[in-house]
Design a protein around this motif. Structure first.
Motif, mmCIF file in Angstrom:
data_model
loop_
_atom_site.group_PDB
_atom_site.id
_atom_site.type_symbol
_atom_site.label_atom_id
_atom_site.label_comp_id
_atom_site.label_asym_id
_atom_site.label_seq_id
_atom_site.Cartn_x
_atom_site.Cartn_y
_atom_site.Cartn_z
ATOM 1 N N LEU A 98 0.757 -1.213 0.015
ATOM 2 C CA LEU A 98 0.070 -0.031 0.019
ATOM 3 C C LEU A 98 0.682 1.237 0.077
ATOM 4 O O LEU A 98 0.561 2.101 -0.739
ATOM 5 N N SER A 124 3.111 6.863 5.428
ATOM 6 C CA SER A 124 1.869 6.286 4.769
ATOM 7 C C SER A 124 0.875 6.170 5.893
ATOM 8 O O SER A 124 -0.250 6.347 5.974
ATOM 9 N N THR A 152 -6.426 4.226 -0.198
ATOM 10 C CA THR A 152 -4.892 4.397 -0.514
ATOM 11 C C THR A 152 -4.851 5.378 -1.872
ATOM 12 O O THR A 152 -3.901 6.341 -1.454
#
Ligand SMILES: Nc1ncnc2c1ncn2[C@@H]1O[C@H](COP(=O)(O)OP(=O)(O)O)[C@@H](O)[C@H]1O
Ligand SMILES: [Mg+2]
Length: 500
Positions: A98, A124, A152
């Motif tokens: 991801l 992230s 995402t």
């Protein structure tokens, strides 16, 4: 009152072979606002977003971004400039993590420094947290579902410091809770200073979060409303160009004898537990329940698609044996799955789809698979259904792939009717299609009931269940927990039965 818009489009035109998708669309988007763009299927919404996002080229018109005329040549160039597009068919790379998906195009490109994965992972994780999800960014793209994939892309947009995020039908693949979450995220993003274009045909959702709404119809911008002016009926009227007085065109139909009775139906894994009900000729029987209450599993067990542990099915007074879906069809039970990809062969034409279940009865002489098909009766049957169900366009040779959602659904229903179903189990038949098409499908249910057939309507849309059904069953945890007649039913009673 406002400062200059961050985005302005002026007179955007776009033609495709045989159709003008956009006929001079001009809009403005200001800082810190959520702009809803609503319209029926085919109105040109996606085309418009794709032009702004650098995925499609416009034929003419101008786009100003931060007061500068621009024409992004790729989604990447748009993203570099602070414009992100989250498409309807969200696609992230399955073999990348991801965090790698978040950082695509922003990797550390230096020859001397190794890629700083740890920094990317932490960054992230932080963005995901801001979005309210606790997920490990090391997970591969292929391991996550639609909702996380979508988040995402949103994380990527935030990381790229997008000033504008365009969402194309973002809630169409989401359940109720995920939808709620996403709408919250949109509001949060707006409060963080991001502007949003929210494209959808689900007007209520858009009305919930938008500050302003534009209505697009047939490539033309027909109206603009600010929050104080939001009015569901006016917006729908603008979308479909006609007054939809009746969202729920229920007709009174004489109710006849019991056509099917289900006794003690249970599956082998406990999703369906001791279900008992009956349905009568001319009746629309609504089945309501929250996601996971076992409605679809119950239907699939009934038609022999899932294994039964127990259960007796009586049709027209006779107990019948249903071991596999074919038996259900032979006994006149037709099941329409929620997803038309399961009910239609999309590369086949309308007429091929309709005749598929009855193909053997259309053979000139009945010698099995090799004998020729009587194409003229095949066409006649299809043409009759296409006319009766008002499929648009009424071209039976057209591949079903090219039809709008509502029309795909009509062809799927025609397929059930052609195979002589007298009990139709429709699983979320109006989910994901636009208002005009919803009303048409509901009319169709009444037409079917009028012919003395029975309709079992499984739906998560409470107003639909209440307004279209003669009687309503509520399922919870695999079993039926309440029954209401049309007169007793209210949203509150049903919701309470479904949840408590
Ligand atoms: N790549 C394409 N080629 C030909 N026609 C297209 C293409 N994309 C969209 N269209 C047509 O343009 C019109 C607008 O489509 P679209 O922008 O997808 O509408 P919406 O997103 O509002 O449902 C429709 O008539 C559609 O069939
Ligand atoms: Mg679209």
């Amino acid at each position: 009152m406002h400062r200059a818009p961050i985005l302005e489009t002026v007179d955007i035109w776009k033609r495709f072979p045989g159709v003008i998708a956009l006929k001079g669309v001009s809009i403005k988007v200001y800082e810190n606002e959520i702009v809803g763009l609503v319209g029926e299927n085919g109105a040109g919404k996606s085309t418009f977003l794709k032009i702004i996002g650098g995925i499609l080229r416009k034929d003419s018109g101008k786009i100003y971004w931060m007061s500068r005329e621009v024409e992004f040549r790729s989604p990447h160039e748009a993203l570099e400039n602070g414009v992100a597009y989250v498409p309807q068919d969200v696609n992230i790379l399955g073999n990348l993590s991801l965090y790698e998906n978040v950082f695509i195009g922003r990797e550390n490109k230096s020859l001397f420094l190794p890629r700083d994965s740890r920094r990317e992972i932490e960054a992230s994780r932080k963005v995901f947290k801001e979005l309210g999800i606790d997920i490990d960014p090391i997970i591969k793209g292929r391991e996550v579902g639609f909702s996380i994939a979508q988040l995402t892309l949103i994380a990527r947009a935030i990381y790229f410091k997008s000033k504008l995020i365009m969402f194309d039908e973002p809630t169409s693949g989401l359940g109720v809770i995920e939808t709620e979450k996403l709408l919250n995220i949109m509001t949060r993003l707006r409060d963080m200073g991001v502007s949003i274009i929210f494209v959808s045909h689900k007007i209520e959702e858009v009305m919930n979060v938008a500050d302003r709404i534009y209505v697009l119809r047939d490539g033309t911008l027909v109206s603009e409303y600010s929050r104080e002016q939001f009015d569901l009926h006016r917006i729908v009227r603008d979308m479909v160009a006609r007054e939809v007085k009746e969202f729920f065109p229920k007709e009174k139909v004489e109710i006849g004898n019991i056509i099917m009775e289900v006794k003690n139906l249970s599956d082998t894994v406990g999703f369906v537990k001791n279900v008992n009900f009956y349905v009568r000729r001319g009746e629309i029987l609504g089945i309501y329940g929250i996601a996971g209450s076992g409605r679809t599993e119950m239907a699939l067990t009934l038609i022999g698609f899932r294994p039964k542990k127990s259960g007796t099915i009586v049709i027209d007074g006779k107990t019948v044996e249903i071991r596999r879906p074919r038996d259900a069809i032979n006994h006149g039970i037709g099941y329409l799955p929620e997803d038309w990809r399961l009910s239609l062969v999309l590369i086949m034409s309308i007429s091929e789809n309709i005749s598929l279940p009855i193909i053997n009865s259309l053979r000139v002489i009945n010698l099995g698979g090799l004998s020729p098909i009587d194409f003229s009766s095949e066409s006649k049957i299809s043409r009759d259904y296409v006319n009766k169900l008002r499929v648009v366009p009424p071209d039976i040779k057209r591949r079903t792939l090219y039809l709008s959602g509502g029309n795909k659904q009509k062809v799927a229903i025609a397929k059930l009717l052609a195979s002589r179903s007298k009990i139709l189990i429709l699983d979320e038949p109006t989910h994901g299609i636009d208002v005009g098409a919803k009303v048409e499908i509901r009319k169709l249910m009444c037409d079917i009931a009028k012919e003395g057939k029975a309709v079992i309507l499984i739906s998560s849309e409470l107003p639909e269940v209440i307004n279209m059904s003669d009687r309503i069953l509520v399922m919870r945890e695999g079993t039926i927990v309440a029954e209401f007649s049309r007169d007793e039913a209210s949203e509150e009673k049903i919701a309470r039965a479904a949840i408590l």
